[in-house]
Design a protein around this motif. Structure first.
Motif, short mmCIF file in Angstrom:
data_model
loop_
_atom_site.label_atom_id
_atom_site.label_comp_id
_atom_site.label_asym_id
_atom_site.label_seq_id
_atom_site.Cartn_x
_atom_site.Cartn_y
_atom_site.Cartn_z
N TYR A 26 0.84 -1.20 0.00
CA TYR A 26 0.00 0.00 0.00
C TYR A 26 0.87 1.25 0.00
O TYR A 26 1.85 1.33 0.72
CB TYR A 26 -0.89 0.03 1.25
CG TYR A 26 -1.92 -1.07 1.30
CD1 TYR A 26 -1.61 -2.30 1.86
CD2 TYR A 26 -3.21 -0.87 0.80
CE1 TYR A 26 -2.55 -3.32 1.91
CE2 TYR A 26 -4.16 -1.88 0.85
CZ TYR A 26 -3.82 -3.10 1.41
OH TYR A 26 -4.76 -4.09 1.46
N LEU A 58 -3.12 16.10 8.80
CA LEU A 58 -2.84 15.36 7.57
C LEU A 58 -4.15 14.81 7.00
O LEU A 58 -4.96 14.25 7.73
CB LEU A 58 -1.89 14.19 7.87
CG LEU A 58 -0.45 14.59 8.06
CD1 LEU A 58 0.11 14.00 9.33
CD2 LEU A 58 0.37 14.12 6.86
N TYR A 88 -0.67 12.03 1.31
CA TYR A 88 -1.36 12.93 2.23
C TYR A 88 -0.87 14.34 1.98
O TYR A 88 0.25 14.56 1.52
CB TYR A 88 -1.03 12.57 3.68
CG TYR A 88 -1.66 11.31 4.21
CD1 TYR A 88 -1.05 10.07 4.02
CD2 TYR A 88 -2.84 11.35 4.94
CE1 TYR A 88 -1.61 8.91 4.54
CE2 TYR A 88 -3.42 10.19 5.45
CZ TYR A 88 -2.79 8.98 5.25
OH TYR A 88 -3.35 7.83 5.77
N GLN A 143 1.13 2.77 9.21
CA GLN A 143 1.62 3.53 8.07
C GLN A 143 2.89 4.28 8.46
O GLN A 143 2.96 4.89 9.52
CB GLN A 143 0.55 4.51 7.58
CG GLN A 143 -0.69 3.80 7.04
CD GLN A 143 -1.70 4.74 6.43
OE1 GLN A 143 -1.41 5.90 6.13
NE2 GLN A 143 -2.91 4.25 6.23
N PHE A 144 3.85 4.22 7.56
CA PHE A 144 5.13 4.88 7.76
C PHE A 144 5.31 5.94 6.69
O PHE A 144 5.02 5.70 5.52
CB PHE A 144 6.28 3.86 7.71
CG PHE A 144 6.20 2.86 8.82
CD1 PHE A 144 5.48 1.69 8.66
CD2 PHE A 144 6.83 3.10 10.03
CE1 PHE A 144 5.39 0.77 9.69
CE2 PHE A 144 6.75 2.18 11.07
CZ PHE A 144 6.03 1.02 10.90
N PHE A 145 5.81 7.08 7.10
CA PHE A 145 5.82 8.26 6.24
C PHE A 145 7.20 8.58 5.70
O PHE A 145 8.22 8.33 6.35
CB PHE A 145 5.28 9.46 7.02
CG PHE A 145 3.79 9.44 7.20
CD1 PHE A 145 3.20 8.62 8.15
CD2 PHE A 145 2.97 10.20 6.37
CE1 PHE A 145 1.82 8.58 8.30
CE2 PHE A 145 1.59 10.17 6.51
CZ PHE A 145 1.03 9.35 7.48
N GLY A 146 7.20 9.18 4.51
CA GLY A 146 8.42 9.69 3.92
C GLY A 146 8.75 11.07 4.46
O GLY A 146 8.05 11.60 5.32
N PHE A 205 3.05 14.38 1.86
CA PHE A 205 3.74 13.21 2.41
C PHE A 205 3.25 11.94 1.74
O PHE A 205 2.05 11.74 1.56
CB PHE A 205 3.49 13.10 3.92
CG PHE A 205 4.20 14.12 4.74
CD1 PHE A 205 3.54 15.23 5.21
CD2 PHE A 205 5.55 13.96 5.04
CE1 PHE A 205 4.20 16.18 5.97
CE2 PHE A 205 6.22 14.91 5.79
CZ PHE A 205 5.54 16.03 6.26
N LEU A 227 -5.85 12.51 3.66
CA LEU A 227 -5.53 11.56 2.59
C LEU A 227 -6.04 12.08 1.24
O LEU A 227 -7.20 12.46 1.09
CB LEU A 227 -6.18 10.21 2.89
CG LEU A 227 -5.92 9.10 1.89
CD1 LEU A 227 -4.43 8.72 1.89
CD2 LEU A 227 -6.77 7.87 2.23
N TYR A 284 0.40 5.72 -0.11
CA TYR A 284 -0.57 6.78 0.15
C TYR A 284 0.05 8.15 -0.13
O TYR A 284 1.24 8.34 0.05
CB TYR A 284 -1.00 6.78 1.64
CG TYR A 284 -1.40 5.45 2.19
CD1 TYR A 284 -0.44 4.53 2.62
CD2 TYR A 284 -2.74 5.10 2.31
CE1 TYR A 284 -0.80 3.29 3.14
CE2 TYR A 284 -3.12 3.87 2.84
CZ TYR A 284 -2.14 2.97 3.25
OH TYR A 284 -2.51 1.76 3.77
#
Lengths: 111, 117
Positions: free
Chosen positions: B31, B43, B35, B106-109, B90, B45, B33
């Protein structure tokens, strides 16, 4: 009314204090609850992840979920200046992909 | 950092121009995403993908399109940028085909700061 409410602060406490951060929510379908820490100009970092009600502890951090009150908390013990950041709560429903975030609370730990 | 990179990291553009932001991941997450983060809104989506060529809308998808032609890349396009799309964007990932990462975390950049003049 927002689905997730979080006091934006700012919150300023002395080093070593116990910090309590909170969010309330309106949708009883939320099952997964997270806390993210975000330093200035960085991406959110997942701190704690909890399913349904109860407590979870990880080092100096404790997450609590009270589904009956639709209230979640993050406690930081022995707070350090390096804990200064914005803390975001987030939650999601079973099977959904969207995380619903609170506004974030800006926290400063003063040496 | 969950092996996520975003490019560009900063961009200034003019109203009406097309803009494409790229998210690249190296760990075969299912997955992905997009945001946006704005003061007072937290944040939100925009779009997400649940596999190659499989995408769906989020809560603020108007004015945005996405594409995922490879597992590792998820592109966000603003067809005709407007000032209201000035924001920090993000990318996030979750889930793995190998089952080693759950779909709920969920892990963010690191984010892309976009300014539309």
């Amino acid at each position: 009314q927002k689905e997730v409410e979080q006091d934006p602060g700012p919150l300023s406490v002395p080093e070593g204090a116990i910090v309590s951060l909170n969010c309330t929510y309106s949708n009883s379908a939320f099952q997964y609850f997270m806390w993210y820490r975000q330093y200035s100009r960085k991406g959110p970092e997942l701190l704690m992840y909890t399913y349904s009600s109860g407590n979870k502890e990880d080092g100096r951090f404790t997450a609590q979920v009270d589904k009956s009150s639709k209230y979640i908390s993050l406690f930081i013990r022995d707070s350090q200046p390096s804990d200064s950041a914005t803390y975001l709560c987030a939650m999601k429903k079973e099977g959904a992909q969207k995380l619903v975030f609170g506004q974030g609370t800006r926290l400063t730990i003063n040496p | 950092d969950a092996g996520i990179t975003q490019s560009p990291r900063h961009k200034v553009t003019e109203t009406g121009t097309p803009v494409t932001l790229r998210c690249h991941q190296t760990e075969n997450h299912r997955y992905m995403y997009w945001y946006r983060q704005d003061p007072g809104h937290g944040l939100r989506l925009i779009h997400y993908s649940y596999g190659v060529k499989d995408t769906d809308k989020g809560e603020v998808s108007d004015g945005y399109s996405v594409s995922r032609s490879k597992t590792e890349d998820f592109l966000l396009t603003l067809e005709s940028a407007t000032s209201s799309q000035t924001s920090v964007y993000f990318c996030a990932i979750s889930g793995s085909y190998a089952g080693t990462l759950g779909v709920n975390e969920q892990f963010f950049g690191p984010g892309t700061r976009l300014t539309v003049l």
